[in-house]
Design a protein around this motif. Structure first.
Motif, PDB file in Angstrom:
ATOM      1  N   GLN A   2       0.833  -1.198   0.000  1.00  0.00           N
ATOM      2  CA  GLN A   2       0.000   0.000   0.000  1.00  0.00           C
ATOM      3  C   GLN A   2       0.873   1.256   0.000  1.00  0.00           C
ATOM      4  O   GLN A   2       2.094   1.176   0.208  1.00  0.00           O
ATOM      5  N   ALA A   3       0.238   2.395  -0.186  1.00  0.00           N
ATOM      6  CA  ALA A   3       0.954   3.671  -0.205  1.00  0.00           C
ATOM      7  C   ALA A   3       1.757   3.869   1.082  1.00  0.00           C
ATOM      8  O   ALA A   3       2.873   4.389   1.037  1.00  0.00           O
ATOM      9  N   ARG A   4       1.225   3.448   2.221  1.00  0.00           N
ATOM     10  CA  ARG A   4       1.942   3.626   3.486  1.00  0.00           C
ATOM     11  C   ARG A   4       3.279   2.894   3.487  1.00  0.00           C
ATOM     12  O   ARG A   4       4.196   3.289   4.195  1.00  0.00           O
ATOM     13  N   GLU A 116      -3.882   3.938   2.617  1.00  0.00           N
ATOM     14  CA  GLU A 116      -4.424   2.617   2.284  1.00  0.00           C
ATOM     15  C   GLU A 116      -4.494   2.346   0.787  1.00  0.00           C
ATOM     16  O   GLU A 116      -4.837   1.242   0.367  1.00  0.00           O
ATOM     17  N   THR A 117      -4.155   3.327  -0.038  1.00  0.00           N
ATOM     18  CA  THR A 117      -4.227   3.154  -1.486  1.00  0.00           C
ATOM     19  C   THR A 117      -3.294   2.033  -1.930  1.00  0.00           C
ATOM     20  O   THR A 117      -2.138   1.966  -1.507  1.00  0.00           O
ATOM     21  N   ASP A 118      -3.802   1.174  -2.798  1.00  0.00           N
ATOM     22  CA  ASP A 118      -3.015   0.051  -3.309  1.00  0.00           C
ATOM     23  C   ASP A 118      -1.884   0.550  -4.205  1.00  0.00           C
ATOM     24  O   ASP A 118      -2.036   1.548  -4.919  1.00  0.00           O
ATOM     25  N   VAL A 119      -0.767  -0.158  -4.184  1.00  0.00           N
ATOM     26  CA  VAL A 119       0.400   0.226  -4.969  1.00  0.00           C
ATOM     27  C   VAL A 119       0.084   0.291  -6.464  1.00  0.00           C
ATOM     28  O   VAL A 119       0.676   1.097  -7.183  1.00  0.00           O
ATOM     29  N   GLU A 120      -0.859  -0.504  -6.938  1.00  0.00           N
ATOM     30  CA  GLU A 120      -1.223  -0.472  -8.359  1.00  0.00           C
ATOM     31  C   GLU A 120      -1.780   0.895  -8.758  1.00  0.00           C
ATOM     32  O   GLU A 120      -1.498   1.389  -9.852  1.00  0.00           O
ATOM     33  N   VAL A 121      -2.551   1.495  -7.873  1.00  0.00           N
ATOM     34  CA  VAL A 121      -3.104   2.823  -8.146  1.00  0.00           C
ATOM     35  C   VAL A 121      -1.972   3.854  -8.171  1.00  0.00           C
ATOM     36  O   VAL A 121      -1.932   4.733  -9.047  1.00  0.00           O
ATOM     37  N   ASP A 129       1.023   9.952 -16.250  1.00  0.00           N
ATOM     38  CA  ASP A 129       1.238  11.350 -16.601  1.00  0.00           C
ATOM     39  C   ASP A 129       2.703  11.689 -16.361  1.00  0.00           C
ATOM     40  O   ASP A 129       3.178  11.614 -15.224  1.00  0.00           O
ATOM     41  N   PRO A 130       3.437  12.078 -17.398  1.00  0.00           N
ATOM     42  CA  PRO A 130       4.862  12.367 -17.215  1.00  0.00           C
ATOM     43  C   PRO A 130       5.134  13.544 -16.283  1.00  0.00           C
ATOM     44  O   PRO A 130       6.238  13.690 -15.773  1.00  0.00           O
ATOM     45  N   ASP A 131       4.135  14.388 -16.040  1.00  0.00           N
ATOM     46  CA  ASP A 131       4.317  15.519 -15.140  1.00  0.00           C
ATOM     47  C   ASP A 131       4.125  15.145 -13.672  1.00  0.00           C
ATOM     48  O   ASP A 131       4.403  15.955 -12.789  1.00  0.00           O
ATOM     49  N   VAL A 132       3.616  13.956 -13.401  1.00  0.00           N
ATOM     50  CA  VAL A 132       3.424  13.519 -12.013  1.00  0.00           C
ATOM     51  C   VAL A 132       4.665  12.729 -11.596  1.00  0.00           C
ATOM     52  O   VAL A 132       4.873  11.605 -12.027  1.00  0.00           O
ATOM     53  N   ASN A 133       5.487  13.363 -10.764  1.00  0.00           N
ATOM     54  CA  ASN A 133       6.714  12.736 -10.283  1.00  0.00           C
ATOM     55  C   ASN A 133       6.668  12.431  -8.796  1.00  0.00           C
ATOM     56  O   ASN A 133       7.560  11.766  -8.279  1.00  0.00           O
ATOM     57  N   ARG A 134       5.664  12.959  -8.133  1.00  0.00           N
ATOM     58  CA  ARG A 134       5.502  12.746  -6.690  1.00  0.00           C
ATOM     59  C   ARG A 134       4.020  12.822  -6.365  1.00  0.00           C
ATOM     60  O   ARG A 134       3.276  13.549  -7.039  1.00  0.00           O
ATOM     61  N   ILE A 135       3.625  12.059  -5.359  1.00  0.00           N
ATOM     62  CA  ILE A 135       2.213  12.024  -4.976  1.00  0.00           C
ATOM     63  C   ILE A 135       2.106  12.252  -3.472  1.00  0.00           C
ATOM     64  O   ILE A 135       2.605  11.434  -2.688  1.00  0.00           O
ATOM     65  N   ILE A 144      -1.663  16.427   4.788  1.00  0.00           N
ATOM     66  CA  ILE A 144      -0.525  15.643   4.322  1.00  0.00           C
ATOM     67  C   ILE A 144       0.050  14.788   5.449  1.00  0.00           C
ATOM     68  O   ILE A 144       0.243  15.260   6.562  1.00  0.00           O
ATOM     69  N   VAL A 145       0.266  13.511   5.139  1.00  0.00           N
ATOM     70  CA  VAL A 145       0.870  12.584   6.105  1.00  0.00           C
ATOM     71  C   VAL A 145       2.119  11.917   5.528  1.00  0.00           C
ATOM     72  O   VAL A 145       2.856  11.237   6.238  1.00  0.00           O
ATOM     73  N   GLY A 146       2.372  12.120   4.230  1.00  0.00           N
ATOM     74  CA  GLY A 146       3.537  11.532   3.589  1.00  0.00           C
ATOM     75  C   GLY A 146       3.604  11.937   2.139  1.00  0.00           C
ATOM     76  O   GLY A 146       2.750  12.677   1.644  1.00  0.00           O
ATOM     77  N   ILE A 147       4.632  11.432   1.471  1.00  0.00           N
ATOM     78  CA  ILE A 147       4.781  11.693   0.040  1.00  0.00           C
ATOM     79  C   ILE A 147       5.471  10.490  -0.591  1.00  0.00           C
ATOM     80  O   ILE A 147       6.296   9.826   0.042  1.00  0.00           O
ATOM     81  N   ILE A 148       5.090  10.202  -1.818  1.00  0.00           N
ATOM     82  CA  ILE A 148       5.702   9.111  -2.580  1.00  0.00           C
ATOM     83  C   ILE A 148       6.280   9.711  -3.858  1.00  0.00           C
ATOM     84  O   ILE A 148       5.553  10.309  -4.652  1.00  0.00           O
ATOM     85  N   ALA A 149       7.583   9.547  -4.028  1.00  0.00           N
ATOM     86  CA  ALA A 149       8.241   9.968  -5.267  1.00  0.00           C
ATOM     87  C   ALA A 149       8.500   8.733  -6.114  1.00  0.00           C
ATOM     88  O   ALA A 149       8.478   7.608  -5.601  1.00  0.00           O
ATOM     89  N   ARG A 150       8.746   8.936  -7.378  1.00  0.00           N
ATOM     90  CA  ARG A 150       9.029   7.800  -8.268  1.00  0.00           C
ATOM     91  C   ARG A 150      10.166   6.946  -7.735  1.00  0.00           C
ATOM     92  O   ARG A 150      10.097   5.723  -7.760  1.00  0.00           O
ATOM     93  N   GLN A 151      11.218   7.587  -7.231  1.00  0.00           N
ATOM     94  CA  GLN A 151      12.357   6.810  -6.732  1.00  0.00           C
ATOM     95  C   GLN A 151      11.992   5.984  -5.504  1.00  0.00           C
ATOM     96  O   GLN A 151      12.599   4.938  -5.276  1.00  0.00           O
ATOM     97  N   ASP A 152      10.994   6.403  -4.734  1.00  0.00           N
ATOM     98  CA  ASP A 152      10.538   5.604  -3.587  1.00  0.00           C
ATOM     99  C   ASP A 152       9.928   4.291  -4.058  1.00  0.00           C
ATOM    100  O   ASP A 152      10.138   3.240  -3.452  1.00  0.00           O
TER     101      ASP A 152
END
Length: 163
Positions: A2-4, A116-121, A129-135, A144-152
Motif C-alpha cells: 500500500q501507499a503507506r 491505504e491506497t493500493d500500490v497499483e493505483v 502522466d509524465p508531469d506527475v513525479n511525486r504524490i 498531508i501525512v507523507g509523500i511518494i516519489a518515483r524513486q521511492d
C-alpha cells in the motif's frame, strides 16, 4: 503493498504565501524537485516544482522588432534583430517574478492518495502522466501525512526483489 509502505513521512512543504525567491533558495538546498503546498491546517493545496519556477524565467521570444520611420510617415518598416536576451531577460524576470507568491505559480490539480491506497493505483498515477513525479499522501481530511516519489517506488521494488 500500500501507499503507506512506500511513503516518506518527513515531508518538506511550502506555504502558498511563500515568495518564489524563497522557494528557489529551498530547492538549492534539497535533492528533490517539488514541494507540496499546504495551508495552515496542513491540507494540500497544490504542488510547486522546479519546472514551474524555471518557466517564469524562460524568455518567450528572443527577437526584438524595431520600427523604422518618422512621423508624419504613416507606414513604417520593421527590422528583426536577434539579441542574446538570456542574461538580461533572466535578470529582469528574476526581479519581476521573485516576489510573487507560490500560490500564483503552483499546480492546483494535485493527484493525492491515502495511506491505504493500493500500490497499483500509485503506479497508475506515476506512469500515466509524465508531469506527475511525486504524490502527496493525505488523510481523510486532506492533510498531508507523507509523500511518494518515483524513486521511492523503484527503491521499494528493488528492496522487495533483494529480500
Amino acid at each position: 503493498m500500500q501507499a503507506r509502505d512506500l511513503m516518506v513521512e518527513d515531508v518538506q512543504t511550502v506555504s502558498p504565501d511563500d515568495d518564489v525567491s524563497d522557494v528557489l533558495k529551498r530547492f538549492a538546498r534539497v535533492e528533490f524537485s517539488g514541494f507540496p503546498v499546504v495551508g495552515d491546517d496542513d491540507v494540500v493545496l497544490g504542488i510547486v516544482t522546479e519546472s514551474d519556477l524555471v518557466d517564469l524565467f524562460e524568455p518567450e521570444d528572443e527577437t526584438l522588432w524595431i520600427p523604422i520611420g518618422l512621423p508624419p510617415f504613416v507606414d513604417t518598416l520593421t527590422y528583426q534583430i536577434d539579441v542574446p536576451w538570456s542574461e538580461i531577460e533572466t535578470g529582469i524576470d528574476f526581479v519581476r517574478e521573485s516576489g510573487r507568491p507560490v500560490s500564483e505559480v503552483m499546480t492546483t490539480a494535485v493527484v493525492t492518495v491515502t495511506p491505504e491506497t493500493d500500490v497499483e493505483v500509485v503506479l497508475d498515477h506515476l506512469s500515466g502522466d509524465p508531469d506527475v513525479n511525486r504524490i502527496p499522501v493525505v488523510d481523510e481530511e486532506g492533510r498531508i501525512v507523507g509523500i511518494i516519489a518515483r524513486q521511492d517506488v523503484i527503491r521499494a521494488f528493488r528492496d522487495d526483489r533483494l529480500a
